[in-house]
Design a protein around this motif. Structure first.
Motif, PDB file in Angstrom:
ATOM      1  N   GLY A 161      84.087  55.763 -97.630  1.00  0.00           N
ATOM      2  CA  GLY A 161      85.047  55.638 -98.185  1.00  0.00           C
ATOM      3  C   GLY A 161      85.864  53.861 -98.741  1.00  0.00           C
ATOM      4  N   LEU A 162      85.747  53.170 -97.924  1.00  0.00           N
ATOM      5  CA  LEU A 162      85.642  51.472 -97.955  1.00  0.00           C
ATOM      6  C   LEU A 162      85.159  51.175 -99.481  1.00  0.00           C
ATOM      7  N   ALA A 163      83.463  51.565 -99.763  1.00  0.00           N
ATOM      8  CA  ALA A 163      83.179  51.590-101.171  1.00  0.00           C
ATOM      9  C   ALA A 163      83.666  52.250-102.207  1.00  0.00           C
ATOM     10  N   ARG A 164      84.471  53.392-101.841  1.00  0.00           N
ATOM     11  CA  ARG A 164      84.308  54.095-102.873  1.00  0.00           C
ATOM     12  C   ARG A 164      85.730  53.145-103.934  1.00  0.00           C
ATOM     13  N   THR A 165      86.704  51.922-102.500  1.00  0.00           N
ATOM     14  CA  THR A 165      87.795  52.914-103.245  1.00  0.00           C
ATOM     15  C   THR A 165      87.378  51.122-104.064  1.00  0.00           C
ATOM     16  N   ALA A 166      85.769  49.837-103.525  1.00  0.00           N
ATOM     17  CA  ALA A 166      85.773  49.218-103.846  1.00  0.00           C
ATOM     18  C   ALA A 166      84.889  49.221-105.321  1.00  0.00           C
ATOM     19  N   ARG A 167      84.592  50.322-105.275  1.00  0.00           N
ATOM     20  CA  ARG A 167      83.730  51.148-106.004  1.00  0.00           C
ATOM     21  C   ARG A 167      84.810  51.023-107.584  1.00  0.00           C
ATOM     22  N   ALA A 168      86.207  52.248-106.950  1.00  0.00           N
ATOM     23  CA  ALA A 168      86.680  51.818-108.476  1.00  0.00           C
ATOM     24  C   ALA A 168      87.473  51.335-108.770  1.00  0.00           C
ATOM     25  N   ARG A 169      87.795  49.649-107.509  1.00  0.00           N
ATOM     26  CA  ARG A 169      88.010  48.913-108.460  1.00  0.00           C
ATOM     27  C   ARG A 169      86.728  47.695-109.351  1.00  0.00           C
ATOM     28  N   GLY A 170      86.234  48.043-109.269  1.00  0.00           N
ATOM     29  CA  GLY A 170      84.770  47.688-110.491  1.00  0.00           C
ATOM     30  C   GLY A 170      83.693  47.199-109.734  1.00  0.00           C
ATOM     31  N   ALA A 171      84.742  46.697-108.065  1.00  0.00           N
ATOM     32  CA  ALA A 171      83.342  45.955-107.296  1.00  0.00           C
ATOM     33  C   ALA A 171      81.900  46.531-107.816  1.00  0.00           C
ATOM     34  N   ALA A 172      80.730  45.621-107.566  1.00  0.00           N
ATOM     35  CA  ALA A 172      79.377  45.924-107.952  1.00  0.00           C
ATOM     36  C   ALA A 172      78.183  44.571-107.165  1.00  0.00           C
ATOM     37  N   GLY A 173      76.939  44.724-106.671  1.00  0.00           N
ATOM     38  CA  GLY A 173      76.584  43.449-106.691  1.00  0.00           C
ATOM     39  C   GLY A 173      77.143  43.146-105.705  1.00  0.00           C
ATOM     40  N   ARG A 174      76.706  40.845-105.445  1.00  0.00           N
ATOM     41  CA  ARG A 174      77.543  40.753-104.325  1.00  0.00           C
ATOM     42  C   ARG A 174      79.505  40.501-104.337  1.00  0.00           C
ATOM     43  N   SER A 175      79.644  41.483-105.024  1.00  0.00           N
ATOM     44  CA  SER A 175      80.972  41.571-104.773  1.00  0.00           C
ATOM     45  C   SER A 175      81.486  42.794-104.372  1.00  0.00           C
ATOM     46  N   LEU A 176      80.239  42.898-104.498  1.00  0.00           N
ATOM     47  CA  LEU A 176      80.623  45.174-103.391  1.00  0.00           C
ATOM     48  C   LEU A 176      80.328  44.504-101.877  1.00  0.00           C
ATOM     49  N   ILE A 177      79.471  43.637-101.657  1.00  0.00           N
ATOM     50  CA  ILE A 177      78.657  43.786-100.361  1.00  0.00           C
ATOM     51  C   ILE A 177      80.205  42.722-100.012  1.00  0.00           C
ATOM     52  N   ASP A 178      80.613  41.874-100.931  1.00  0.00           N
ATOM     53  CA  ASP A 178      81.716  40.803 -99.349  1.00  0.00           C
ATOM     54  C   ASP A 178      82.985  41.696 -99.779  1.00  0.00           C
ATOM     55  N   ALA A 179      83.558  42.567-100.526  1.00  0.00           N
ATOM     56  CA  ALA A 179      84.707  43.354-100.536  1.00  0.00           C
ATOM     57  C   ALA A 179      84.174  44.267 -98.861  1.00  0.00           C
ATOM     58  N   LEU A 180      83.115  45.110 -98.889  1.00  0.00           N
ATOM     59  CA  LEU A 180      83.141  45.666 -97.874  1.00  0.00           C
ATOM     60  C   LEU A 180      83.267  45.212 -96.716  1.00  0.00           C
ATOM     61  N   VAL A 181      82.436  43.472 -95.912  1.00  0.00           N
ATOM     62  CA  VAL A 181      82.696  43.341 -95.401  1.00  0.00           C
ATOM     63  C   VAL A 181      83.608  42.434 -94.673  1.00  0.00           C
ATOM     64  N   THR A 182      84.275  42.186 -95.855  1.00  0.00           N
ATOM     65  CA  THR A 182      86.025  41.729 -96.009  1.00  0.00           C
ATOM     66  C   THR A 182      86.778  42.725 -94.542  1.00  0.00           C
ATOM     67  N   GLU A 183      86.697  44.003 -95.922  1.00  0.00           N
ATOM     68  CA  GLU A 183      87.541  45.642 -95.587  1.00  0.00           C
ATOM     69  C   GLU A 183      87.166  45.631 -93.835  1.00  0.00           C
ATOM     70  N   VAL A 184      86.208  45.220 -93.436  1.00  0.00           N
ATOM     71  CA  VAL A 184      85.047  45.804 -92.353  1.00  0.00           C
ATOM     72  C   VAL A 184      86.512  45.081 -91.247  1.00  0.00           C
ATOM     73  N   GLU A 185      85.840  44.100 -91.667  1.00  0.00           N
ATOM     74  CA  GLU A 185      86.085  42.452 -90.594  1.00  0.00           C
ATOM     75  C   GLU A 185      88.233  42.974 -89.978  1.00  0.00           C
ATOM     76  N   ARG A 186      87.966  42.928 -91.504  1.00  0.00           N
ATOM     77  CA  ARG A 186      89.853  42.994 -91.834  1.00  0.00           C
ATOM     78  C   ARG A 186      90.573  44.199 -90.338  1.00  0.00           C
ATOM     79  N   LEU A 187      89.725  45.340 -89.994  1.00  0.00           N
ATOM     80  CA  LEU A 187      90.024  46.664 -89.797  1.00  0.00           C
ATOM     81  C   LEU A 187      90.103  46.285 -88.317  1.00  0.00           C
ATOM     82  N   ASN A 188      88.356  45.540 -88.215  1.00  0.00           N
ATOM     83  CA  ASN A 188      88.181  44.877 -86.758  1.00  0.00           C
ATOM     84  C   ASN A 188      89.549  44.749 -85.612  1.00  0.00           C
ATOM     85  N   GLY A 189      89.933  43.767 -87.056  1.00  0.00           N
ATOM     86  CA  GLY A 189      91.113  43.020 -86.648  1.00  0.00           C
ATOM     87  C   GLY A 189      90.726  41.736 -86.160  1.00  0.00           C
ATOM     88  N   ASP A 190      89.453  41.276 -85.616  1.00  0.00           N
ATOM     89  CA  ASP A 190      88.479  39.531 -85.639  1.00  0.00           C
ATOM     90  C   ASP A 190      87.324  39.729 -86.706  1.00  0.00           C
TER      91      ASP A 190
END
Length: 212
Positions: A161-190
């Motif tokens: 689900g997170l990857a679909r949202t990031a890809r829909a915004r045009g994220a690819a390559g390193r920006s896609l990885i950075d977006a996913l890790v950032t969002e996963v950490e945000r949801l985790n709270g730390d």
């Protein structure tokens, strides 16, 4: 790594535990994998030999390693995958933006982690990649984070689900990885507590033919 004939080989693994001994074992297994690939070994035969190497090199019989291994055909349109107790990769089809597809590859054909079952088998999954695609291999640290308060974990479906949202915004390559890790950490709270590794390989076909 690419071998003679044009096949491209990917591997990601995760040694259980934390510390210098586990890190050193990870390096040994990576070197052994590269050596076996260069020697022409593939698939279940390679994993069986790597399982033997792990048995000789680990400091304790309780140490095991999960692993995902993919071989991309020279045509770049198909691949073969082997899972040893590891999460299945995500497959992206089409270009980033509206209309692109994101899905987790099937994990029904899998074998146990290396170091657990003597004489284990690791079946092959055939993958139809298509013309333009991306494969994202990752360790389970990316999907075991919490989702807000409580005990619910992100899991594979949450990551898709997170990857679909990031890809829909045009994220690819390193920006896609950075977006996913950032969002996963945000949801985790730390920051995530488990080790995290991500490997993304993509092929984009342009108007004049296949690209890279």
């Amino acid at each position: 790594m690419q071998t003679e004939g044009g096949a491209v080989h990917l591997m990601i693994g995760d040694v259980c535990g934390h510390g210098p001994d586990e890190a050193a074992l990870g390096v040994q297994l990576r070197m052994a994998w590269r050596t076996l690939v260069l020697a022409g070994h593939t698939g279940e035969q390679l994993l069986g030999t790597l399982d033997t190497v792990l048995g000789h090199e680990r400091r304790s019989e309780e140490i095991f390693t999960t692993l995902c291994m993919v071989t991309i055909a020279p045509s770049r349109r198909t691949a073969r995958m082997h899972l040893a107790g590891h999460p299945a990769p995500l497959l992206f089809r089409g270009a980033p933006g509206a209309g692109g597809e994101v899905a987790a590859l099937p994990d029904y054909a899998h074998g146990p982690a290396l170091g657990l079952v003597p004489g284990a088998e690791w079946p092959t999954t055939e993958i139809d990649l298509g013309e333009s695609w991306g494969l994202m291999l990752y360790t389970d640290g990316l999907i075991e984070g919490r989702v807000g308060e409580g005990s619910d974990r992100l899991g594979t479906d949450g990551l898709v689900g997170l990857a679909r949202t990031a890809r829909a915004r045009g994220a690819a390559g390193r920006s896609l990885i950075d977006a996913l890790v950032t969002e996963v950490e945000r949801l985790n709270g730390d920051a995530l507590t488990d080790d995290l590794a991500v490997l993304l390989l993509s092929r984009q076909a342009g108007p004049d033919g296949p690209g890279r």
